[in-house]
Design a protein around this motif. Structure first.
Motif, short mmCIF file in Angstrom:
data_model
loop_
_atom_site.label_atom_id
_atom_site.label_comp_id
_atom_site.label_asym_id
_atom_site.label_seq_id
_atom_site.Cartn_x
_atom_site.Cartn_y
_atom_site.Cartn_z
N SER A 1 51.39 57.00 27.21
CA SER A 1 50.42 55.92 27.43
C SER A 1 49.64 55.69 26.14
O SER A 1 49.79 56.44 25.17
CB SER A 1 49.44 56.29 28.55
N ALA A 2 48.79 54.67 26.15
CA ALA A 2 47.93 54.41 24.98
C ALA A 2 46.48 54.63 25.35
O ALA A 2 45.58 54.00 24.81
CB ALA A 2 48.16 52.99 24.49
N GLY B 1 46.43 57.08 12.80
CA GLY B 1 46.07 58.47 13.08
C GLY B 1 47.11 59.06 14.02
O GLY B 1 48.30 59.08 13.72
N GLN C 1 43.45 61.91 34.61
CA GLN C 1 44.20 61.03 33.70
C GLN C 1 45.69 61.42 33.66
O GLN C 1 46.01 62.60 33.78
CB GLN C 1 43.62 61.11 32.28
N MET D 1 39.11 52.83 5.51
CA MET D 1 39.82 54.02 5.97
C MET D 1 38.80 55.17 6.01
O MET D 1 38.10 55.40 5.01
CB MET D 1 40.93 54.38 4.98
N VAL D 2 38.72 55.84 7.13
CA VAL D 2 37.88 57.04 7.20
C VAL D 2 38.63 58.16 6.48
O VAL D 2 39.78 58.45 6.81
CB VAL D 2 37.61 57.44 8.67
N ARG E 1 33.03 52.60 21.98
CA ARG E 1 34.42 52.61 21.48
C ARG E 1 34.63 51.76 20.23
O ARG E 1 35.69 51.15 20.04
CB ARG E 1 35.41 52.17 22.58
N GLY F 1 40.77 58.56 13.46
CA GLY F 1 40.91 57.62 14.57
C GLY F 1 39.77 57.76 15.56
O GLY F 1 39.27 56.77 16.11
N ALA G 1 35.27 57.70 19.66
CA ALA G 1 35.87 58.30 20.87
C ALA G 1 34.82 59.10 21.65
O ALA G 1 33.89 59.68 21.07
CB ALA G 1 37.01 59.23 20.45
N PRO H 1 43.60 62.90 22.70
CA PRO H 1 44.67 63.06 21.72
C PRO H 1 44.39 62.17 20.52
O PRO H 1 44.76 61.00 20.51
CB PRO H 1 45.92 62.61 22.49
N ALA H 2 43.73 62.70 19.52
CA ALA H 2 43.31 61.86 18.39
C ALA H 2 43.17 62.72 17.15
O ALA H 2 43.03 63.94 17.24
CB ALA H 2 41.96 61.21 18.70
N THR I 1 51.69 57.37 21.05
CA THR I 1 51.80 58.08 22.33
C THR I 1 52.35 57.17 23.44
O THR I 1 52.81 57.67 24.46
CB THR I 1 50.44 58.65 22.76
N GLY J 1 41.00 67.37 24.72
CA GLY J 1 41.84 66.54 25.59
C GLY J 1 41.93 65.10 25.15
O GLY J 1 42.69 64.33 25.73
C1 LIG Z 1 46.23 60.52 27.45
C2 LIG Z 1 45.14 59.89 26.64
C3 LIG Z 1 43.82 60.18 26.90
C4 LIG Z 1 42.78 59.59 26.16
N1 LIG Z 1 41.48 59.90 26.45
C5 LIG Z 1 40.49 59.33 25.74
C6 LIG Z 1 39.12 59.65 26.01
O1 LIG Z 1 38.82 60.47 26.90
N2 LIG Z 1 38.15 59.09 25.26
C7 LIG Z 1 38.46 58.20 24.25
O2 LIG Z 1 37.53 57.70 23.58
N3 LIG Z 1 39.73 57.87 23.98
C8 LIG Z 1 40.76 58.41 24.68
N4 LIG Z 1 42.04 58.08 24.41
C9 LIG Z 1 42.34 57.06 23.39
C10 LIG Z 1 42.52 57.62 21.97
O3 LIG Z 1 42.81 59.01 22.00
C11 LIG Z 1 41.27 57.37 21.14
O4 LIG Z 1 41.02 55.97 21.00
C12 LIG Z 1 41.35 57.97 19.74
O5 LIG Z 1 40.10 57.83 19.12
C13 LIG Z 1 42.43 57.34 18.88
O6 LIG Z 1 42.60 58.16 17.74
P1 LIG Z 1 43.97 58.15 16.94
O7 LIG Z 1 43.86 59.12 15.83
O8 LIG Z 1 45.10 58.31 17.87
O9 LIG Z 1 43.94 56.66 16.36
P2 LIG Z 1 45.13 55.61 16.34
O10 LIG Z 1 45.57 55.31 17.73
O11 LIG Z 1 46.15 56.03 15.37
O12 LIG Z 1 44.37 54.33 15.77
C14 LIG Z 1 43.42 53.66 16.57
C15 LIG Z 1 42.62 52.71 15.66
O13 LIG Z 1 41.91 53.49 14.70
C16 LIG Z 1 42.32 53.14 13.38
N5 LIG Z 1 42.35 54.36 12.58
C17 LIG Z 1 43.07 55.49 12.78
N6 LIG Z 1 42.79 56.41 11.82
C18 LIG Z 1 41.90 55.82 11.00
C19 LIG Z 1 41.23 56.24 9.81
N7 LIG Z 1 41.43 57.44 9.25
N8 LIG Z 1 40.37 55.37 9.23
C20 LIG Z 1 40.14 54.12 9.75
N9 LIG Z 1 40.75 53.69 10.86
C21 LIG Z 1 41.62 54.52 11.47
C22 LIG Z 1 43.68 52.49 13.51
O14 LIG Z 1 43.93 51.62 12.42
C23 LIG Z 1 43.52 51.77 14.84
O15 LIG Z 1 42.83 50.56 14.66
C24 LIG Z 1 43.09 58.67 25.13
C25 LIG Z 1 44.44 58.37 24.84
C26 LIG Z 1 45.45 58.96 25.58
C27 LIG Z 1 46.88 58.64 25.24
#
Ligand SMILES: Cc1cc2nc3c(=O)[nH]c(=O)nc-3n(C[C@H](O)[C@H](O)[C@H](O)COP(=O)(O)OP(=O)(O)OC[C@H]3O[C@@H](n4cnc5c(N)ncnc54)[C@H](O)[C@@H]3O)c2cc1C
Length: 313
Positions: free
Chosen positions: A236-237, A81, A230, A199-200, A191, A148, A154, A143-144, A44, A141
């Motif tokens: 963003s990340a 993810g 936000q 791997m989940v 977090r 992840g 999260a 994005p995951a 993202t 809201g």
């Molecule tokens: C606009 C925006 C808003 C956000 N708001 C929030 C919020 O309110 N609360 C919050 O907590 N986070 C928030 N985030 C951050 C993000 O969404 C979370 O951290 C989310 O949990 C990441 O999930 P992902 O699937 O995108 O994981 P990724 O970004 O793909 O991966 C993150 C980490 O998890 C690991 N991972 C991914 N999938 C697996 C799996 N199946 N098994 C083991 N490890 C895995 C990856 O290796 C990496 O280390 C936000 C991000 C954005 C861009």
């Protein structure tokens, strides 16, 4: 760059002896493999060089088999993810990346939902609302994907995903061993699931029966609240730093006058200072330099050592 063996090895229509549960028929086909895929297209933040090998299993069983095959070949493996909390090197990612996006499924069993790792949280929340189960509204809201979200534990002001998690099935990324852990066997913190190098594959969430209309209303409220504070429409990340409790990282960075500070194409969001946004052509190098600038100012002006929430690849 050569990846050392024919891509067709991963394009086999079926992986090993994977079979659909309770049938003699072959399981779903393996999703396939791609090489040299720009991570800027899969994150993202829209930053990052190529993943040398991207593997896309379709279900938990073929995901575990994929891990075993990759490890047999001695390759390092990472799991991707939704790419919403990642800052990926401009040089890209060596080894194999297992992308869970095609592993999507929710299965209801009374007050439980079993969700595969690639299920997007918005799909999970909508599914729970449809079957009248409450407890995941606050995840709207974010994005995951489920994997992840579990890995990062999260959450937000309402709580965290582990609050409703009953069990999680993981595959060890070293040995390929699959095991199911109950909630009491996990020690999640802020977090961080602290699940180790796994791997989940899927998880089971224990929810509460609720009124569909009330669930839908609560979901809408959470979403409006989140969108108001936000920068959800910009690349963003998510949060760059963990909150240095009891402070919020965003407020601390803002108090140092850093909103709008920019290096190259990466800027401290004027809307929420704990979000860095890619205003166009931003690189990982730009983001790392901005992280150091912010950390340094906050250390000097507030005496606080900010810790990264974003994952560096
Ligand atoms: C606009 C925006 C808003 C956000 N708001 C929030 C919020 O309110 N609360 C919050 O907590 N986070 C928030 N985030 C951050 C993000 O969404 C979370 O951290 C989310 O949990 C990441 O999930 P992902 O699937 O995108 O994981 P990724 O970004 O793909 O991966 C993150 C980490 O998890 C690991 N991972 C991914 N999938 C697996 C799996 N199946 N098994 C083991 N490890 C895995 C990856 O290796 C990496 O280390 C936000 C991000 C954005 C861009």
């Amino acid at each position: 760059m050569s990846i050392g063996w024919p891509m067709s090895w991963f394009d086999e229509p079926r992986l090993g002896s994977v079979r659909a549960a309770g049938t003699a028929a072959p399981a779903r086909a393996f999703g396939g493999a791609r090489s040299d895929v720009p991570m800027s297209q899969l994150t993202t933040f829209q930053v990052g060089g190529p993943a040398r090998l991207l593997l896309e299993p379709l279900d938990p069983e073929s995901a575990a088999e994929t891990v075993r095959r990759v490890r047999q070949r001695g390759l390092p493996v990472r799991v991707l993810g939704n790419g919403s909390n990642l800052l990926v090197s401009d040089a890209g990612v060596e080894g194999a990346v297992i992308f869970t996006d095609r592993m999507r499924r929710c299965i209801q069993d009374e007050d439980r939902i079993r969700a595969w790792a690639g299920t997007h949280l918005v799909g999970l929340v909508n599914y729970a609302a449809k079957v009248g189960l409450s407890g995941v509204e606050g995840l709207i809201g974010i994005p995951a994907q489920v994997g992840g979200a579990v890995r990062m534990n999260a959450g937000g002001r309402w709580g965290e995903i582990f609050d409703v998690l009953e069990s999680v099935t993981v595959c060890d990324l070293e040995t390929g061993e699959v095991r199911t852990l109950t909630r009491s066997e996990c020690q999640p913190t802020y977090r961080n699931s602290n699940l180790g190098n796994v791997m989940v594959l899927e998880c089971v969430l224990r929810l509460k029966p609720g009124d569909r209309k009330a669930i839908a209303e609560a979901t809408k409220e959470h979403l409006l609240e989140k969108n108001a504070v936000q920068p959800v429409t910009e690349p963003s990340a998510g949060c760059i730093f963990k909150n240095p409790k009891p402070d919020s990282a965003g407020k601390v960075i803002e108090s140092c006058g850093l909103k709008g500070t920019r290096i190259g194409g990466i800027e401290v969001s004027p809307k929420h200072a704990n979000y860095f946004v890619n205003v166009g052509g931003g690189t990982c190098d730009d983001a790392l330099r901005l992280i150091e600038l912010v950390r340094d100012r906050v250390r000097r002006e507030r005496g606080i050592e900010l810790q990264l929430e974003v994952q560096l690849w």
